[in-house]
Design a protein around this motif. Structure first.
Motif, PDB file in Angstrom:
ATOM      1  N   SER A 550     -41.605  22.778  30.956  1.00 44.73           N
ATOM      2  CA  SER A 550     -40.348  22.982  30.217  1.00 44.73           C
ATOM      3  C   SER A 550     -39.740  21.639  29.805  1.00 44.73           C
ATOM      4  O   SER A 550     -39.242  21.484  28.671  1.00 44.73           O
ATOM      5  CB  SER A 550     -39.367  23.775  31.080  1.00 44.73           C
ATOM      6  OG  SER A 550     -39.879  25.070  31.372  1.00 44.73           O
ATOM      7  N   TYR A 553     -41.834  20.181  26.850  1.00 47.36           N
ATOM      8  CA  TYR A 553     -41.490  20.823  25.575  1.00 47.36           C
ATOM      9  C   TYR A 553     -40.152  20.293  25.045  1.00 47.36           C
ATOM     10  O   TYR A 553     -39.968  20.119  23.830  1.00 47.36           O
ATOM     11  CB  TYR A 553     -41.418  22.340  25.767  1.00 47.36           C
ATOM     12  CG  TYR A 553     -42.695  23.065  25.401  1.00 47.36           C
ATOM     13  CD1 TYR A 553     -42.795  23.796  24.229  1.00 47.36           C
ATOM     14  CD2 TYR A 553     -43.802  23.019  26.243  1.00 47.36           C
ATOM     15  CE1 TYR A 553     -43.960  24.459  23.895  1.00 47.36           C
ATOM     16  CE2 TYR A 553     -44.978  23.680  25.923  1.00 47.36           C
ATOM     17  CZ  TYR A 553     -45.042  24.401  24.740  1.00 47.36           C
ATOM     18  OH  TYR A 553     -46.199  25.051  24.396  1.00 47.36           O
ATOM     19  N   LYS A 582     -47.740  27.884  32.693  1.00 50.93           N
ATOM     20  CA  LYS A 582     -46.807  28.132  31.592  1.00 50.93           C
ATOM     21  C   LYS A 582     -45.417  27.696  32.028  1.00 50.93           C
ATOM     22  O   LYS A 582     -45.153  27.509  33.217  1.00 50.93           O
ATOM     23  CB  LYS A 582     -46.787  29.615  31.205  1.00 50.93           C
ATOM     24  CG  LYS A 582     -48.098  30.116  30.603  1.00 50.93           C
ATOM     25  CD  LYS A 582     -48.015  31.604  30.317  1.00 50.93           C
ATOM     26  CE  LYS A 582     -49.360  32.100  29.784  1.00 50.93           C
ATOM     27  NZ  LYS A 582     -49.406  32.132  28.362  1.00 50.93           N
ATOM     28  N   GLY A 583     -44.523  27.551  31.061  1.00 51.64           N
ATOM     29  CA  GLY A 583     -43.170  27.133  31.375  1.00 51.64           C
ATOM     30  C   GLY A 583     -42.354  28.231  32.023  1.00 51.64           C
ATOM     31  O   GLY A 583     -42.766  29.398  32.092  1.00 51.64           O
ATOM     32  N   GLU A 588     -41.948  28.096  25.781  1.00 54.57           N
ATOM     33  CA  GLU A 588     -43.100  27.687  26.589  1.00 54.57           C
ATOM     34  C   GLU A 588     -43.454  28.713  27.666  1.00 54.57           C
ATOM     35  O   GLU A 588     -44.531  28.669  28.251  1.00 54.57           O
ATOM     36  CB  GLU A 588     -42.833  26.336  27.255  1.00 54.57           C
ATOM     37  CG  GLU A 588     -41.661  26.292  28.211  1.00 54.57           C
ATOM     38  CD  GLU A 588     -40.348  25.932  27.526  1.00 54.57           C
ATOM     39  OE1 GLU A 588     -39.422  25.516  28.232  1.00 54.57           O
ATOM     40  OE2 GLU A 588     -40.265  26.071  26.284  1.00 54.57           O
ATOM     41  N   ALA A 591     -46.093  30.545  25.804  1.00 53.99           N
ATOM     42  CA  ALA A 591     -47.000  29.708  25.028  1.00 53.99           C
ATOM     43  C   ALA A 591     -48.438  29.898  25.502  1.00 53.99           C
ATOM     44  O   ALA A 591     -48.700  30.199  26.669  1.00 53.99           O
ATOM     45  CB  ALA A 591     -46.603  28.240  25.160  1.00 53.99           C
ATOM     46  N   ILE A 596     -50.034  24.401  24.807  1.00 55.67           N
ATOM     47  CA  ILE A 596     -49.535  23.481  25.835  1.00 55.67           C
ATOM     48  C   ILE A 596     -50.378  22.212  25.870  1.00 55.67           C
ATOM     49  O   ILE A 596     -49.856  21.091  25.954  1.00 55.67           O
ATOM     50  CB  ILE A 596     -49.518  24.175  27.205  1.00 55.67           C
ATOM     51  CG1 ILE A 596     -48.481  25.312  27.205  1.00 55.67           C
ATOM     52  CG2 ILE A 596     -49.231  23.189  28.318  1.00 55.67           C
ATOM     53  CD1 ILE A 596     -48.499  26.168  28.448  1.00 55.67           C
TER      54      ILE A 596
END
Length: 875
Positions: A550, A553, A582-583, A588, A591, A596
Motif C-alpha cells: 500500500s 502504490y 496484495k495490498g 492494490e 491488483a 504489483i
C-alpha cells in the motif's frame, strides 16, 4: 403320536461295520459287572429312570418359559464321578491324527437308538444344572448311555417315550430355527474366505483336543428331512452331511481376527485427499497407513506445503477415527517443530484437532500439541483449555494435573486472557480432582498477575481505544510508538478479522496526507519497530508486506521514486516476499500480481537501480498472465514496455546474458493466455545478436540464434552468416554445421539439391571460406556412393565459382578474392582436398575439378560422422 423308528439302518455301506463295533463296545461290561447285571447296574438303571421322570415332569414348563433356548447337557458331581469310574475305563482316547482320518474312523450309531438317546438327553438336561468346574464329559460315558438305551424296555417305558417324543419334536423345531438363523448369518457374509477360515478353525479345535464333549454342548440342529435319516454324531464332523452350515464360533479372539480381515478393504479405501505425488499416498490417504519398513515417499509435508498439512488435518478431523487423529497429532508435531506457521495456518483447525483428540481421550497428544503451540506463538482458544480441565476433573486424572498447570501458566505468559469467572471455574475443577495446595496457589497467582497487567494496559484490549491511539501517533509523527501499538494489539486481540481491520487502519495512516518535504518514510520506521519483536512470525511478515505494498502504490502515484525505493529496500531487508501478496487498502487490494511487479520494477528503474528491477522480476518468476495469477491486457502492455526499456539499458552496458534473459521473458514466450505476435521482437533480438558477434561472444550469439530460429523470429541472414563464419574460424565446427543447416532451411543460401547428384557444385563467390567448405562437405557426402564405387575414378567432380548479381558491379579483385577463399577452403579441410583449375565458362566463371583420390580419402576418414550430420537430418 410318536413316530416308529426306521425299519432298517440308513448308514453308508462303508460305515456299517463301524456302527456294529460301537454297539458291541458299548455293551461290554465293566470291571464290577457280569454281563451288565449286578447291584451297581441296577443302581445306575434306577438313577436313569429317576432322571427321565423328572425330565418328563419339567419338560412342558421349560417349553413355556423359554421356547428359544435349546437344553444343554450338564453334569452333577456324583453322576460324573460314577460314570468316570466305570465306563471311561473301557474307552481309550484315540491318538492325534489328521482330521479326515478321525472323521472316517469314528463309528455311526443306529438310527433308532440315536433318536431315543437324543430325546433322553434333552429331557434330562432341562433339570440338571451346569457346573463350571466340571467342564467335560468323556466319550465312554456317552457310549455307555447309548448302549443302555438300546435294551428292551417295558410298557411303562414305551409310555414315557411318547412324552419324550413330544419333547424331541419341540427340540427339533428349536434346533431347526437355530440352524436357519445360523445359515442366514453365514449367507449375509459377503466373504467366502471367512466361511472357510471358521470351518478350519473349528476342525483344528476338534482334532487338537481329546475326544471329550465340552459342556455346554453345542445344539444339534435338525431339520424336517434329517429327522427321518441317520445323523452322524456332532463330534465326527463339524458339518452335517451334504450341508454347508457352520458351527457358531466360540472364540471371541478369532471372531475379532475375522472382523479385521473383513475390514481390510475399509482400511485401505482412499480417504479422498489430493496429495502431491512426492508424498506417500498410503500414509496420508488410508486408514491403515503405510506399512513399508523403508518408504521412499515423504510422510511429513515439506516446507512450503503448509496448505497440504491443513487439508490433511481437516480431513482426519472430519473422519474422526482414532488412528487418523493420532497420525494428525504426530504430523503436527513433526511439521511445526521444523517450520514456523505461515499464511495457510488455520487456528480453527488447531482448535478442532485439540477438541477431537480430547474426545478420544488422547490426553498425551493434547499436551504435546499444546506445548508446541506455545513455542510457535499460536495459542488455542480459551474454550479448549477449559475443556481439558473439565476432562481431567471428570476422569479423576490426578497425575495429569502438574503438566496441565504448567501448560496453563505458559499460556497466560504467552498472552492468553481469562476472565475472573474462568479462574474460579478452573480452581473449582482442581478441587474436584484433589489437586495440591501448591497447584491451586499457582493458578491464583497467575490470576493476580493477569489482573495487574490488564489493569495497566486495559486500553489495548479495546479496539476503538487503539484506533484513537493511531490518530495520536499520526499527529505527533511518532511511527515507532505506532509499531508498539501494533505489537500490543497483536498480543491481546483474539479475532484475526479485527486485527486485520486494525492493520488496514495503520496502512491508511502511513499513506495519508504525507508531506513530500519530510525526509523520512513512516513505513520504514514502523516496520523496523515491529521486526525487532522476538515473537515476530510469518503472519507479521505477511501483514508488513501488505502494508508495504500500500505504501509503495502511494509513492508511485505521487512519483516519489526515492521514497518508494526505500519502502522496497526495507521489504528486501526484512526478507518479505511481497510479489505474491496484495495490498490492504485501495486499488492494490484487488491488483494483479503482474501489476504489483510492474510498479515495483518501475520504481527501481526510475530511481536508477537496474539490478533492483531485475531482482523484482526474477523474484516473481517473470510471471505475466497465468490462470492462477490473471491480469488484464493493460498489465501485459505495461510489462512489454517495461522489459523493452530494461533490455535497451542493459544492452547499452554490454550485459548480453542479462539482456537475453529479459528478452526471453517478453509477453508471448510464456504460457500466457494473451496471444502476442513475437515477430515484433525481431529488431531487439537482431540487435542483441549483432552485438554478441561483434564482441566475439560466440556462445551467447549461438544461443540467441537458436532461440530466434526455434521461436520463428525473423533473423538477419547477414548476422547468421557472420556467426557461421566466426564459429568455423574458431574451430567450433559442430555449432557451425548446425547453424549452416538451419540457414539452408531458412533460404539463406541457394538450394543445393538440384545439382548435388549431377557431380556439379555451384558455389556463390560471396561466401566465406568456412561456408564454401561446408558446401563442399555436403557435396562429397551426397556423391559418396559414386566416389567410393570401383571403376568410377574417371568420373570428374566439378566446382563452379558463380558470379552473383552483386559481384558483377564489383571489381575483379573481389572475384579473385573469392578464388583464393575457395582454395583456402580446400586447404583447411581435414584431410586436405585438392582442386585443379579446368577452364572458364561462357559466364566468365572459374571451373575447378575436385581430385578423386583426395575426395576418397576424405570420405574414408569422415563419412561416419558426416553421414549423420548431412544426410540423416532434414535441411
Amino acid at each position: 403320536m410318536p413316530r416308529a423308528p426306521p425299519s432298517g439302518p440308513t448308514t453308508a455301506p462303508g460305515r456299517e461295520g463301524d456302527a456294529r463295533g460301537l454297539r458291541k463296545r458299548s455293551r461290554r461290561p465293566g470291571l464290577g459287572e457280569a454281563g451288565g447285571c449286578g447291584p451297581e447296574a441296577e443302581g445306575r438303571e434306577e438313577s436313569r429312570q429317576k432322571r427321565r421322570m423328572v425330565a418328563r415332569a419339567s419338560g412342558r414348563e421349560e417349553v413355556e418359559s423359554d421356547k428359544s433356548e435349546v437344553p444343554m447337557i450338564s453334569q452333577e458331581p456324583n453322576v460324573a464321578e460314577e460314570h468316570q469310574s466305570t465306563d471311561s475305563k473301557h474307552m481309550k482316547l484315540p491318538e492325534k491324527k489328521e482330521p479326515s482320518n478321525d472323521l472316517r474312523e469314528l463309528p455311526v450309531p443306529d438310527p433308532g437308538s440315536m433318536k431315543s438317546e437324543i430325546c433322553a438327553s434333552l429331557s434330562a438336561a432341562s433339570e440338571i444344572k451346569h457346573d463350571s468346574k466340571d467342564a467335560n464329559i468323556s466319550l465312554g460315558e456317552v457310549t455307555h448311555e447309548t448302549s443302555s438305551n438300546e435294551k428292551p424296555r417295558g410298557l411303562s417305558e414305551q409310555t414315557k417315550s411318547s412324552d419324550l417324543d413330544e419333547k424331541c419334536r419341540f427340540s427339533d423345531k428349536v434346533a431347526i430355527r437355530e440352524e436357519k438363523e445360523t445359515i442366514s448369518e453365514v449367507c449375509r457374509s459377503d466373504s467366502k474366505n471367512t466361511e472357510i477360515m471358521v470351518g478350519e478353525c473349528h476342525l483344528a479345535a476338534l482334532v487338537s483336543k481329546p475326544l471329550c464333549l465340552p459342556v455346554p454342548l453345542p445344539p444339534l440342529n435338525l431339520n424336517a428331512h434329517q429327522e427321518d435319516t441317520l445323523l452322524n454324531p456332532w463330534m465326527n464332523d463339524f458339518r452335517l452331511p451334504g450341508k454347508h452350515s457352520l458351527l457358531k464360533l466360540q472364540n471371541p479372539e478369532i471372531c475379532e481376527i475375522f472382523k479385521r480381515e473383513k475390514n481390510v478393504g475399509v482400511f485401505q479405501k482412499p480417504l479422498g485427499l489430493m496429495i502431491p505425488h512426492r508424498y506417500c499416498k498410503f500414509h496420508f490417504n488410508t486408514l491403515r497407513g503405510c506399512e513399508r519398513s523403508q518408504c521412499k515417499f515423504g510422510h511429513v509435508p515439506e516446507q512450503g506445503d503448509e496448505k497440504v498439512c491443513m487439508d490433511v488435518f481437516k480431513k482426519y478431523i472430519s473422519i474422526n477415527e482414532l488412528c487418523l487423529l493420532q497420525r494428525a497429532a504426530s504430523m503436527f508435531m513433526e511439521y511445526y517443530r521444523k517450520f514456523l506457521p505461515g499464511i495457510h495456518f488455520d487456528l480453527q483447525v488447531l482448535n478442532d484437532l485439540l477438541s477431537s483428540l480430547l474426545k478420544h481421550c488422547l490426553l498425551k497428544e493434547v499436551f504435546q500439541v499444546m506445548n508446541l503451540c506455545i513455542m510457535i506463538k499460536m495459542l488455542p482458544a480459551l474454550k479448549i483449555l477449559l475443556k481439558i480441565f473439565e476432562y481431567v476433573a471428570t476422569m479423576k486424572l490426578r497425575n495429569a494435573v502438574p503438566a496441565l498447570i504448567n501448560i496453563f501458566c505458559k499460556l497466560i505468559e504467552a498472552g492468553m486472557v481469562l476472565d475472573p469467572e474462568h479462574f474460579n471455574y478452573i480452581v473449582k475443577l482442581l478441587y474436584q480432582v484433589q489437586a495440591s495446595k501448591q497447584e491451586i496457589t499457582a493458578v491464583l497467582e497467575m490470576k493476580s498477575r493477569l489482573h495487574m497487567r490488564q489493569f495497566k494496559k486495559n486500553w489495548k484490549c479495546d479496539l476503538e481505544a487503539a484506533l484513537n491511539e493511531i490518530e495520536h501517533c499520526k499527529e505527533k509523527g511518532d511511527w515507532t510508538k505506532l509499531g508498539n501499538v501494533y505489537l500490543n494489539i497483536k498480543m491481546s486481540c483474539e479475532k484475526f478479522a479485527d486485527f486485520q481491520r486494525f492493520c488496514a487502519c495503520i496502512a491508511e495512516t502511513l499513506t495519508k496526507d504525507c508531506k513530500e518535504e519530510q525526509p523520512g518514510v513512516p513505513f520504514c520506521e514502523f516496520a523496523e519497530t515491529v521486526s525487532k519483536d522476538l515473537q515476530n512470525s510469518e503472519v507479521d511478515k505477511t501483514l508488513l508486506g501488505r502494508i508495504g505494498i500500500s505504501a509503495m502504490y502511494f509513492y508511485h502515484k505521487l512519483l516519489q521514486w526515492s521514497k518508494g525505493r526505500k519502502v522496497l529496500d526495507k521489504l528486501y531487508e526484512l526478507k518479505i516476499h511481497f510479489t505474491s501478496l496484495k495490498g490492504l487498502i485501495g486499488p492494490e487490494k484487488l491488483a494483479s500480481r503482474c501489476q504489483i511487479v510492474n510498479i515495483a520494477a518501475e520504481i527501481f528503474l526510475k530511481s536508477g537501480s537496474l539490478d533492483g528491477a531485475i531482482w523484482v522480476l526474477r523474484e516473481s518468476e517473470w510471471i505475466i498472465n497465468t490462470p492462477v495469477w490473471p491480469c488484464d491486457r493493460l498489465d501485459v502492455l505495461n510489462r512489454h514496455n517495461l522489459l523493452c526499456t530494461i533490455a535497451h539499458e542493459i544492452l547499452a552496458k554490454s550485459l548480453y546474458r542479462q539482456t537475453f534473459e529479459v528478452l526471453q521473458n517478453l509477453p508471448g514466450f510464456q504460457n500466457s493466455q494473451e496471444t502476442v505476435e513475437v515477430s515484433q521482437y525481431s529488431l531487439l533480438f537482431n540487435k542483441l545478436l549483432d552485438a554478441c558477434i561483434e564482441s566475439n561472444s560466440l556462445g551467447m550469439s549461438s544461443s540467441v540464434a537458436e532461440f530466434m530460429i526455434s521461436k520463428s523470429i525473423p533473423i538477419d541472414f547477414s548476422f547468421l552468416r557472420r556467426l557461421i563464419t566466426s564459429l568455423g574460424r574458431s574451430c567450433l565446427w559442430l555449432k557451425a554445421r548446425a547453424h549452416y543447416k538451419s540457414a539452408l532451411s531458412l533460404g539463406c543460401y541457394p538450394p543445393l539439391e538440384g545439382n548435388l547428384y549431377r557431380k556439379l557444385l555451384l558455389i556463390p563467390s560471396y561466401l566465406s571460406e568456412i561456408e564454401m567448405l561446408l558446401a563442399i562437405e555436403i557435396f562429397l557426402v551426397s556423391n559418396a556412393s559414386s566416389i567410393q564405387s570401383p571403376g568410377t575414378s574417371t568420373q570428374m567432380l566439378q566446382i563452379v565459382l558463380k558470379r552473383s548479381e552483386e559481384n558483377k558491379s564489383r571489381s575483379k579483385d573481389d572475384y579473385q578474392a573469392a578464388v583464393e577463399r575457395l582454395i583456402m577452403a580446400a586447404r583447411i579441410s581435414d584431410p586436405k582436398l585438392f582442386i585443379k583449375h579446368m577452364t572458364v565458362n561462357v559466364n566468365k566463371e572459374q571451373v575447378y575439378s575436385l581430385e578423386h583420390c583426395s575426395a576418397l580419402k576424405w570420405l574414408k576418414e569422415n563419412m561416419k560422422w558426416a553421414g549423420k550430420v548431412w544426410l540423416f537430418n532434414n535441411h
